[in-house]
Design a protein around this motif. Sequence first.
Motif, PDB file in Angstrom:
ATOM      1  N   ILE A  66       0.819  -1.211   0.000  1.00 58.02           N
ATOM      2  CA  ILE A  66       0.000   0.000   0.000  1.00 58.02           C
ATOM      3  C   ILE A  66       0.850   1.257   0.000  1.00 58.02           C
ATOM      4  CG2 ILE A  66      -1.715   1.336   1.291  1.00 58.02           C
ATOM      5  CD1 ILE A  66      -2.782  -1.306   2.397  1.00 58.02           C
ATOM      6  N   PHE A  67       1.858   1.296   0.869  1.00 62.77           N
ATOM      7  CA  PHE A  67       2.526   2.559   1.178  1.00 62.77           C
ATOM      8  C   PHE A  67       3.879   2.769   0.510  1.00 62.77           C
ATOM      9  CE2 PHE A  67      -0.145   1.664   4.987  1.00 62.77           C
ATOM     10  CZ  PHE A  67      -1.001   2.737   4.846  1.00 62.77           C
ATOM     11  N   SER A  68       4.399   1.782  -0.196  1.00 59.67           N
ATOM     12  CA  SER A  68       5.726   1.965  -0.793  1.00 59.67           C
ATOM     13  C   SER A  68       5.706   2.949  -1.955  1.00 59.67           C
ATOM     14  CB  SER A  68       6.286   0.608  -1.259  1.00 59.67           C
ATOM     15  OG  SER A  68       6.507  -0.227  -0.147  1.00 59.67           O
ATOM     16  N   ASP A  69       4.571   3.039  -2.637  1.00 63.96           N
ATOM     17  CA  ASP A  69       4.392   4.048  -3.684  1.00 63.96           C
ATOM     18  C   ASP A  69       2.964   4.551  -3.518  1.00 63.96           C
ATOM     19  OD1 ASP A  69       5.492   5.312  -6.242  1.00 63.96           O
ATOM     20  OD2 ASP A  69       3.557   4.543  -6.916  1.00 63.96           O
ATOM     21  N   TYR A  70       2.809   5.819  -3.102  1.00 65.12           N
ATOM     22  CA  TYR A  70       1.542   6.287  -2.546  1.00 65.12           C
ATOM     23  C   TYR A  70       1.047   7.485  -3.337  1.00 65.12           C
ATOM     24  CZ  TYR A  70      -1.619   6.697   1.512  1.00 65.12           C
ATOM     25  OH  TYR A  70      -2.694   6.711   2.352  1.00 65.12           O
ATOM     26  N   ALA A  71      -0.290   7.623  -3.423  1.00 60.75           N
ATOM     27  CA  ALA A  71      -0.874   8.691  -4.241  1.00 60.75           C
ATOM     28  C   ALA A  71      -1.312   9.899  -3.428  1.00 60.75           C
ATOM     29  CB  ALA A  71      -2.073   8.143  -5.020  1.00 60.75           C
ATOM     30  N   TYR A  72      -1.226   9.825  -2.090  1.00 60.81           N
ATOM     31  CA  TYR A  72      -1.737  10.924  -1.261  1.00 60.81           C
ATOM     32  C   TYR A  72      -0.611  11.881  -0.888  1.00 60.81           C
ATOM     33  CZ  TYR A  72      -3.798  13.541   2.556  1.00 60.81           C
ATOM     34  OH  TYR A  72      -4.251  14.569   3.361  1.00 60.81           O
ATOM     35  N   PHE A  73      -0.776  13.155  -1.249  1.00 61.05           N
ATOM     36  CA  PHE A  73       0.176  14.205  -0.898  1.00 61.05           C
ATOM     37  C   PHE A  73      -0.530  15.195   0.025  1.00 61.05           C
ATOM     38  CE2 PHE A  73       1.949  12.288  -4.578  1.00 61.05           C
ATOM     39  CZ  PHE A  73       3.311  12.544  -4.589  1.00 61.05           C
ATOM     40  N   SER A  74      -0.039  15.311   1.267  1.00 55.63           N
ATOM     41  CA  SER A  74      -0.725  16.108   2.284  1.00 55.63           C
ATOM     42  C   SER A  74      -0.824  17.584   1.911  1.00 55.63           C
ATOM     43  CB  SER A  74      -0.006  15.968   3.626  1.00 55.63           C
ATOM     44  OG  SER A  74      -0.047  14.634   4.074  1.00 55.63           O
ATOM     45  N   SER A  75       0.151  18.095   1.184  1.00 55.93           N
ATOM     46  CA  SER A  75       0.203  19.533   0.937  1.00 55.93           C
ATOM     47  C   SER A  75      -0.902  20.038   0.025  1.00 55.93           C
ATOM     48  CB  SER A  75       1.571  19.915   0.346  1.00 55.93           C
ATOM     49  OG  SER A  75       2.584  19.752   1.311  1.00 55.93           O
ATOM     50  N   TYR A  76      -1.676  19.132  -0.605  1.00 57.66           N
ATOM     51  CA  TYR A  76      -2.763  19.592  -1.465  1.00 57.66           C
ATOM     52  C   TYR A  76      -3.991  20.038  -0.678  1.00 57.66           C
ATOM     53  CZ  TYR A  76      -0.138  18.146  -5.533  1.00 57.66           C
ATOM     54  OH  TYR A  76       0.826  18.039  -6.494  1.00 57.66           O
ATOM     55  N   SER A  77      -3.984  19.848   0.638  1.00 56.49           N
ATOM     56  CA  SER A  77      -5.066  20.358   1.481  1.00 56.49           C
ATOM     57  C   SER A  77      -4.563  21.567   2.252  1.00 56.49           C
ATOM     58  CB  SER A  77      -5.550  19.288   2.465  1.00 56.49           C
ATOM     59  OG  SER A  77      -6.429  19.864   3.409  1.00 56.49           O
ATOM     60  N   ASP A  78      -5.080  22.752   1.917  1.00 62.93           N
ATOM     61  CA  ASP A  78      -4.649  23.973   2.601  1.00 62.93           C
ATOM     62  C   ASP A  78      -4.937  23.899   4.096  1.00 62.93           C
ATOM     63  OD1 ASP A  78      -3.949  24.929   0.108  1.00 62.93           O
ATOM     64  OD2 ASP A  78      -5.817  26.038  -0.174  1.00 62.93           O
ATOM     65  N   SER A  79      -6.109  23.366   4.447  1.00 65.28           N
ATOM     66  CA  SER A  79      -6.462  23.319   5.868  1.00 65.28           C
ATOM     67  C   SER A  79      -5.561  22.350   6.620  1.00 65.28           C
ATOM     68  CB  SER A  79      -7.932  22.919   6.037  1.00 65.28           C
ATOM     69  OG  SER A  79      -8.176  21.629   5.530  1.00 65.28           O
ATOM     70  N   TRP A  80      -5.126  21.288   5.963  1.00 64.06           N
ATOM     71  CA  TRP A  80      -4.246  20.331   6.644  1.00 64.06           C
ATOM     72  C   TRP A  80      -2.853  20.922   6.863  1.00 64.06           C
ATOM     73  CZ3 TRP A  80      -5.471  17.027   9.871  1.00 64.06           C
ATOM     74  CH2 TRP A  80      -4.607  16.009  10.258  1.00 64.06           C
ATOM     75  N   VAL A  81      -2.381  21.705   5.923  1.00 58.24           N
ATOM     76  CA  VAL A  81      -1.092  22.388   6.105  1.00 58.24           C
ATOM     77  C   VAL A  81      -1.194  23.387   7.260  1.00 58.24           C
ATOM     78  CG1 VAL A  81       0.590  23.932   5.030  1.00 58.24           C
ATOM     79  CG2 VAL A  81      -0.374  22.036   3.716  1.00 58.24           C
ATOM     80  N   ARG A  82      -2.314  24.105   7.357  1.00 54.29           N
ATOM     81  CA  ARG A  82      -2.509  25.023   8.492  1.00 54.29           C
ATOM     82  C   ARG A  82      -2.567  24.262   9.810  1.00 54.29           C
ATOM     83  NH1 ARG A  82      -6.151  27.472   4.891  1.00 54.29           N
ATOM     84  NH2 ARG A  82      -7.929  26.462   5.940  1.00 54.29           N
ATOM     85  N   HIS A  83      -3.222  23.126   9.791  1.00 56.39           N
ATOM     86  CA  HIS A  83      -3.293  22.279  10.988  1.00 56.39           C
ATOM     87  C   HIS A  83      -1.890  21.878  11.434  1.00 56.39           C
ATOM     88  CE1 HIS A  83      -4.986  19.127  13.633  1.00 56.39           C
ATOM     89  NE2 HIS A  83      -4.001  18.364  13.185  1.00 56.39           N
ATOM     90  N   ALA A  84      -1.049  21.518  10.484  1.00 61.12           N
ATOM     91  CA  ALA A  84       0.324  21.138  10.802  1.00 61.12           C
ATOM     92  C   ALA A  84       1.121  22.312  11.358  1.00 61.12           C
ATOM     93  CB  ALA A  84       1.013  20.578   9.552  1.00 61.12           C
ATOM     94  N   SER A  85       0.940  23.480  10.763  1.00 62.02           N
ATOM     95  CA  SER A  85       1.632  24.674  11.244  1.00 62.02           C
ATOM     96  C   SER A  85       1.217  25.003  12.673  1.00 62.02           C
ATOM     97  CB  SER A  85       1.340  25.853  10.318  1.00 62.02           C
ATOM     98  OG  SER A  85       1.926  27.039  10.794  1.00 62.02           O
ATOM     99  N   ASP A  86      -0.080  24.905  12.947  1.00 61.69           N
ATOM    100  CA  ASP A  86      -0.571  25.173  14.296  1.00 61.69           C
ATOM    101  C   ASP A  86       0.001  24.162  15.293  1.00 61.69           C
ATOM    102  OD1 ASP A  86      -2.062  27.253  13.284  1.00 61.69           O
ATOM    103  OD2 ASP A  86      -3.954  26.142  13.253  1.00 61.69           O
ATOM    104  N   PHE A  87       0.114  22.911  14.865  1.00 63.76           N
ATOM    105  CA  PHE A  87       0.679  21.892  15.749  1.00 63.76           C
ATOM    106  C   PHE A  87       2.131  22.208  16.101  1.00 63.76           C
ATOM    107  CE2 PHE A  87       3.394  18.110  16.008  1.00 63.76           C
ATOM    108  CZ  PHE A  87       2.920  17.565  17.197  1.00 63.76           C
ATOM    109  N   VAL A  88       2.904  22.596  15.097  1.00 62.14           N
ATOM    110  CA  VAL A  88       4.313  22.922  15.360  1.00 62.14           C
ATOM    111  C   VAL A  88       4.417  24.099  16.323  1.00 62.14           C
ATOM    112  CG1 VAL A  88       6.462  23.757  14.320  1.00 62.14           C
ATOM    113  CG2 VAL A  88       5.152  21.924  13.205  1.00 62.14           C
ATOM    114  N   ASP A  89       3.603  25.125  16.122  1.00 59.04           N
ATOM    115  CA  ASP A  89       3.616  26.268  17.051  1.00 59.04           C
ATOM    116  C   ASP A  89       3.274  25.818  18.470  1.00 59.04           C
ATOM    117  OD1 ASP A  89       4.228  28.005  14.989  1.00 59.04           O
ATOM    118  OD2 ASP A  89       2.162  28.684  14.696  1.00 59.04           O
ATOM    119  N   LEU A  90       2.273  24.971  18.592  1.00 59.70           N
ATOM    120  CA  LEU A  90       1.869  24.468  19.903  1.00 59.70           C
ATOM    121  C   LEU A  90       2.987  23.668  20.553  1.00 59.70           C
ATOM    122  CD1 LEU A  90      -0.331  23.802  22.074  1.00 59.70           C
ATOM    123  CD2 LEU A  90      -0.883  21.789  20.669  1.00 59.70           C
TER     124      LEU A  90
END
Length: 409
Positions: A66-90
């Motif tokens: 499943i995961f050795s060659d994967y089609a999901y790229f997290s950066s295509y979701s703006d809200s998910w990138v913001r979620h990650a940024s907020d987590f790092v700040d926290l």
Amino acid sequence: MSAPKCRLCSTELNHTFVDLGMSPPCESYLAADQIDQGETFYPLHVRVCEECLLVQLPAYIPAEDIFSDYAYFSSYSDSWVRHASDFVDLAVDRLGLDDDSFIVEVASNDGYLLQHSVAKGIRSLGIEPAANIAEVANAKGIPTEVMFLGEETGTKVADIHGKADLVAANNVFAHVPDIVDFAKGLRALVADDGYVSIEIPHLLRLIDGNEYDTIYHEHYSYLSLLTTQRVLARAGLTVVDVQELASHGGSLRTWSTPTENAGAPSGSVAKVLADEAAAGLHTLDGHAGFAEQVGKVRDDLMEFLIECRRAGKKVAAYGAPGKGNTLLNHCGIRADLLSFAVDRNPHKHGRFLPGTHIPISPVERLAEERPEVIVIMPWNLRAEITAQLEYTREWGAQLAVALPRLEVF
């Protein structure tokens, strides 16, 4: 035929949580020359362990497939990138991280999270099993090792890079068939006075919200706080705090430390455990009834799409997430009811959804064809996507979500 064994306590799994029939791997998007070939479908029969209460899908498909060659790229979701940024700040504020600190993220994808810690001058390392995605992260200046995490690989990384002040494992804990070995890998990576932060979709919210499309072959476990504690304890980690999040329809973020240095857990831990107990999730009988909820979701969606077809309305899907394929295949939806899907991820354009063979196009196709109804498949991003689709008001398009219940707006 003997029953499969629990991946946490090895008890035979004789109790069904929900059986969604057969489905292809949800991220196995098809090229045009594959749609006239056979596809392999695997069971989506989820069980609950009578002994430790871990809700789980047997490893019908190895993680390497499943995961050795994967089609999901997290950066295509703006809200998910913001979620990650907020987590790092926290995390920086909570743990006092600075340029002398070290952060490791497991299942780091394309660097969507670690880019924020790198920007703060914090030494960072990603661990990502999909080589195609790790290549993107490395090209962005996010040091990333290509490997699956376990106790052995975690020890090797720590020997080379040192132990981390923070190990983040966001939305990956459910994705590993050997969850105990993975937890031991987390323990191998973290310093004795460090923290492990894990984000998981919360089983309690999955049940409350009818979120059965989050059941697919790459999600091997469906976790409560109770079962998360039990898994981490096997690896020498103790949950000392938990946060309830809105992401993915309702998630938990647990903060754990090595057991030998763990203090008393926060009141939040007791509160979430009490909520789970009140909902029956600390007993076997409390897991019953979900299958009936799933049947209603399927029936309502099918009736709506059939009504649209009879009325001559064209229906399209916004988004081609893996979890949407669980919903479509369980309902038996094909292109006669849902004409096409669009997605921002260019890696999916020109391909077809597994099982259903619905074509995937760039988002611009919506404006070209002006469908009367647009079904938002990643319903957890409903607010973000609704804003992106504001322009469809020009031709009076209706938007719809199937979960947690059918809504047309």
